[in-house]
Write an enzyme that holds these catalytic residues in place. Sequence first.
Site, PDB file in Angstrom:
ATOM      1  N   SER A 136      80.819  61.766  -0.741  1.00 28.88           N
ATOM      2  CA  SER A 136      80.684  61.355  -2.266  1.00 28.88           C
ATOM      3  C   SER A 136      80.080  59.868  -2.586  1.00 28.88           C
ATOM      4  O   SER A 136      80.371  59.436  -1.438  1.00 28.88           O
ATOM      5  CB  SER A 136      81.911  61.851  -2.565  1.00 28.88           C
ATOM      6  OG  SER A 136      82.106  61.357  -3.639  1.00 28.88           O
ATOM      7  N   TYR A 149      91.784  61.477  -1.967  1.00 30.17           N
ATOM      8  CA  TYR A 149      90.357  62.084  -1.646  1.00 30.17           C
ATOM      9  C   TYR A 149      89.403  60.527  -1.728  1.00 30.17           C
ATOM     10  O   TYR A 149      88.413  61.033  -0.241  1.00 30.17           O
ATOM     11  CB  TYR A 149      89.809  62.039  -3.269  1.00 30.17           C
ATOM     12  CG  TYR A 149      88.431  62.995  -3.343  1.00 30.17           C
ATOM     13  CD1 TYR A 149      88.020  64.412  -2.761  1.00 30.17           C
ATOM     14  CD2 TYR A 149      87.277  62.179  -3.821  1.00 30.17           C
ATOM     15  CE1 TYR A 149      86.970  64.778  -2.652  1.00 30.17           C
ATOM     16  CE2 TYR A 149      86.104  62.502  -4.399  1.00 30.17           C
ATOM     17  CZ  TYR A 149      86.090  63.675  -3.236  1.00 30.17           C
ATOM     18  OH  TYR A 149      84.316  64.714  -4.248  1.00 30.17           O
ATOM     19  N   LYS A 153      86.800  60.631   2.357  1.00 31.77           N
ATOM     20  CA  LYS A 153      85.601  61.626   1.672  1.00 31.77           C
ATOM     21  C   LYS A 153      84.683  59.519   3.083  1.00 31.77           C
ATOM     22  O   LYS A 153      84.054  59.602   2.954  1.00 31.77           O
ATOM     23  CB  LYS A 153      85.136  60.880   0.399  1.00 31.77           C
ATOM     24  CG  LYS A 153      85.353  62.184  -0.960  1.00 31.77           C
ATOM     25  CD  LYS A 153      84.716  63.203   0.241  1.00 31.77           C
ATOM     26  CE  LYS A 153      84.804  64.330  -0.276  1.00 31.77           C
ATOM     27  NZ  LYS A 153      84.323  66.032   0.296  1.00 31.77           N
TER      28      LYS A 153
END
Length: 264
Positions: A136, A149, A153
């Site tokens: 991402s 998150y 990533k």
Amino acid sequence: MNIILDLLLLLIIIIYSYLESLVKVFIPQRRKSVAGEIVLITGAGHGIGRHTAYEFAKRKSRLVLWDINKVKKEVGDVTIVVNNAGTIYPADLLSTKDEEITKTFEVNILGHFWITKALLPAMMQRNHGHIVTVASVCGHGVIPYIIPYCSSKFAAVGFHRALTSEFEALGKTGIKTSCVCPVFVNTGFTKNPSTRLFPVLETNEVARSLIDGILTNKKMIFVPSYLNIFLTLEKFLPERALAAINHVQDIQFEAVVGHKTKMK
């Protein structure tokens, strides 16, 4: 004397690499065939994984669609792995449950290790394969209220880069690697996402960019592609300028803040 020659060679390689990249901008790259390749895609039940499966199916690949509920036992030697499974829990850190943090890292990065380790020996033996990491933009920059998150990533991007370097060190140049880094994608995991500077992507757009990057053996795939320019410029900007850019972006999505759901 050897160090002078090495530095001179390094300079030549750098100049050549820039010229090669410039040429690739104007001349379409040759795309490899994936017909007959056994492709394993995690998180294939929906979103990017599902559309990526469609793209491989169009090209006559043999698919193993691996979702949380179903795993096929006997598939032969997998030659392309798309580590796509992911999860996100939008919340401030204190509102994020411990089990949500653990689950984020289990799905978003630890799963990459276990799947890659399980399937890599056959690739190493044949010096043939392709390992794809779905990361991402949050693996290159941070956004508030999704700390686990973003952290996972960053780890996924690091996994891709380190694995790429290791293949080069081992001389396994027949095993290719790609990492796709999109901005916000309309997968349903984050509710009502919006931003001023970048579009909210549909999953089929990301899947098309992903398959194009795989077919051309592109190592880092940004979606949209101009995101790379923005991230490069970001490295040279002072903190005040970065804060101003973040304000202009006005990234918003539903998140739990102070144990209440709000638009952030």
